[in-house]
Scaffold this motif. Sequence first.
Motif, PDB file in Angstrom:
ATOM      1  N   LEU A 174      52.841 -32.430 -31.741  1.00 37.06           N
ATOM      2  CA  LEU A 174      53.370 -33.691 -32.276  1.00 37.06           C
ATOM      3  C   LEU A 174      53.351 -34.784 -31.216  1.00 37.06           C
ATOM      4  N   ARG A 175      53.648 -34.434 -29.960  1.00 35.43           N
ATOM      5  CA  ARG A 175      53.617 -35.430 -28.883  1.00 35.43           C
ATOM      6  C   ARG A 175      52.210 -35.946 -28.643  1.00 35.43           C
ATOM      7  N   LYS A 176      51.218 -35.098 -28.848  1.00 29.81           N
ATOM      8  CA  LYS A 176      49.830 -35.529 -28.651  1.00 29.81           C
ATOM      9  C   LYS A 176      49.418 -36.591 -29.673  1.00 29.81           C
ATOM     10  N   LEU A 177      50.203 -36.712 -30.759  1.00 27.74           N
ATOM     11  CA  LEU A 177      49.906 -37.731 -31.764  1.00 27.74           C
ATOM     12  C   LEU A 177      50.480 -39.097 -31.395  1.00 27.74           C
ATOM     13  N   GLN A 237      56.401 -38.496 -38.324  1.00 26.36           N
ATOM     14  CA  GLN A 237      56.021 -37.761 -37.115  1.00 26.36           C
ATOM     15  C   GLN A 237      57.131 -37.785 -36.068  1.00 26.36           C
ATOM     16  N   GLN A 238      57.762 -38.938 -35.889  1.00 32.35           N
ATOM     17  CA  GLN A 238      58.824 -39.040 -34.897  1.00 32.35           C
ATOM     18  C   GLN A 238      60.044 -38.219 -35.308  1.00 32.35           C
ATOM     19  N   GLU A 260      62.928 -39.351 -24.274  1.00 30.34           N
ATOM     20  CA  GLU A 260      62.910 -37.965 -24.722  1.00 30.34           C
ATOM     21  C   GLU A 260      64.098 -37.673 -25.642  1.00 30.34           C
ATOM     22  N   VAL A 261      64.007 -36.566 -26.369  1.00 28.71           N
ATOM     23  CA  VAL A 261      65.095 -36.121 -27.239  1.00 28.71           C
ATOM     24  C   VAL A 261      66.071 -35.295 -26.403  1.00 28.71           C
ATOM     25  N   THR A 262      67.304 -35.753 -26.296  1.00 20.44           N
ATOM     26  CA  THR A 262      68.338 -34.977 -25.616  1.00 20.44           C
ATOM     27  C   THR A 262      69.285 -34.396 -26.658  1.00 20.44           C
ATOM     28  N   THR A 263      69.888 -33.262 -26.343  1.00 23.59           N
ATOM     29  CA  THR A 263      70.788 -32.604 -27.293  1.00 23.59           C
ATOM     30  C   THR A 263      72.087 -32.190 -26.596  1.00 23.59           C
TER      31      THR A 263
END
Length: 559
Positions: A473-476, A501-502, A549-552
Motif C-alpha cells: 500500500l505504501r508503494k502506491l 488506499q490511505q 506515519e501511523v502511530t498507535t
Amino acid sequence: MKREIKRITADVAIIGGGTAGLNTAMAAAESGLKVLVADKARIERSGAIAGGIDHFHAFLEEGEQWDTREGYLGWVTKTSKGASNLKIAEKVYCDEVKAAIERVERIGIALRDPKSGKFIRTQALGQPGPMAINFNGKKLKPKMAKEVRRLGCQVLDRMQVTKLLVHNGEFAGFLGFDMRSGEFYEIRAKAAVIATGGTNRMFKTQTRTPFNIWYCPACTGDLHRAAFDAGVELANMEYIRMTIVPKGFSAPGFNAFLGMDSHLVNSLGERFVAKYHPMGEKAPRSFIVWATYREVKEGRGPIYMDCRHLTRKDREALFTTLGYDKDTLPDFLVRKGYNLEGTQIEMTISEPMQARASEVSGSGIKIDENCASNVPGLFGAGDSSDQMGCLHMCVAGGYSAGKSAARFAKSAGELKPVNAKEVEEEMARVYAPLERKSGVGYQEFEDVVRTIATDHFGPVKTEISLKSALEKLRKLDPVHQEMTAKNLHELMRAHEAMNIQQVAKISASAALERKESRFLPYHYRADFPETDDKNYCGLIVVKKGKNGEVTTRFEPLKY
C-alpha cells in the motif's frame, strides 16, 4: 487554469448528510445558530439508509427487565465488549432515545402499527429481548432532509470535502469542491461535526462490481483520511464488517430474516448456528457470520435461509419488509423463485468493509461523552465516529453531537483564521488530476487497492500478511502524483480511490497492533486466534506521527 474560491461562514458545519448528519443539523439549528450541511450526494437520498430501513433498536421501558436502560447497556456489553465505551453509550444514546423516537414520529414517520397503535418489535443480533422496532422507513431519509431544510440550514449538495483546516491545534474550517460545477469552497465555522460513515469499496465484492448494494458507495473514508491528516485521533479502525446476503444480491435483510424467525441451514439441512453460539440465529451478527464462514470452509456449504416453516402471511410480510430497505431485493427473490412454497434461499458471505464491530459501536473519529474529538471544535457522529452505529444511535447520537457542537460554537468567539497558502496548495492538489494528459485512472488504482486488502486482511490476517499489505500500500503513495481524470466525476472518483488506499493503511496498521482475535471474523488474527481481554479489551487509538506515519496506542475500556 485560475479558479475562484467560494467562501462561506457558519456557526456549525456538518460534513455528511446521512442520518447522523441530519440529526446533528436539526439540533444545531434548533439552538438558533447558522448551520451548514455538506454532502457528496443530495441529502434527500444519501447515506446508508438512502433507500430506506426497516428497524430501529430501542428500549421502551414497557415492563420487562431487558426493556430498560440497564438491559440495553447489558446488550452493549455482551455484543461490543472491547469496542464500546458504556459511559458514552449512556450519554449519547440512552439519554436521547426517547426524544429520538418522538422526533422521528414528529417529522412524519410512523414507528407504530397503524391498527393497534403499538410498536411491532422483533429480536435478533444478540438482543436480550425484542428490542428492534420494525417499521416502514422508506421515506425516513427524505423526511429528515425536509426538516433540515425547513429549519433553514444551508445545504451544499454534491460537495466533496478534501481537507480540514486547523489553526494552532483548533478547528478552523474545511475545503472541498462541487462535483457538478467544479467550484472550490472554503468553509469557515466555529465548530464542525464529521458524519460521513465508514469506508466501503476497500475489498472485492461478491458480485465482482466495485460497489456493493448493502452500504452507500459514497462512504469512502474521505473524512477518516482528512481527519487523520489534521491530527485527529481515530479508533476501532482495525475492524472489518461482513454479513450474510442472498447469493447474487449483496444486500442482507439480516434483521428482517432472522428477526422474523427464519433459520440458517447448511447443505446437510442442519441448523448450525447454535454450535457456535447458544442464542443460535438470535446471536450477534459477527457470530452468525463466523458460523457461516466455518461451515463453508469445512465443506458443509452452500448455506440456505430456511423460511419454509413460516406461514404464507408471514412470508408475504417478510418480503414486504425486505423491500423497505432495498426496493429490488423482493423482485430478485421472486425472480429466483424463492417466494414459492417449500423453497430455501441460497445465501453467501458478503464482502468485507472497514466499519464498526457491532450494531452499538462505530469506527473512526474517537469521541468523548460530548461527541468531541481531541481537536477542539471538531466533533464526530454516526458510523464515522468510534462510538455510534446503526440507525438508533445515528438518530439519537447525531442529535447529541449537534447539541454539543452548538454549545461549543456559542462559546467560541471569533472564527479562526485560515492559511491562504495552505488553501492554494490544496486547491492545486485537488485539481491536479484534471491537468494531466496521461497517467493512472481511478479504476486501475482502486482495483489494486482492493486486491491488496482482500488478499492480505479480509478477513483472515497475520503479522506477515499485514506487514506485506502495508509495504504494498505504501508503494502506491507516489502514484498519487500520476492520477488522472477526464472530468469532474472522474476527479471525485480519483480522490475517493486515494482516500480508500490511505484508510487501508490505517486499518492494517491498527490490525497489526491488535495481537488477538475479537468479534470473529471482524478481527481474525490467525496467529493470535484467541480473544485476550487481559491485554486488548479496549481501543486501538490511531494518530498521525510527526513524519506522517501511523502511530498507535492502546486505551483500555472497563466493564
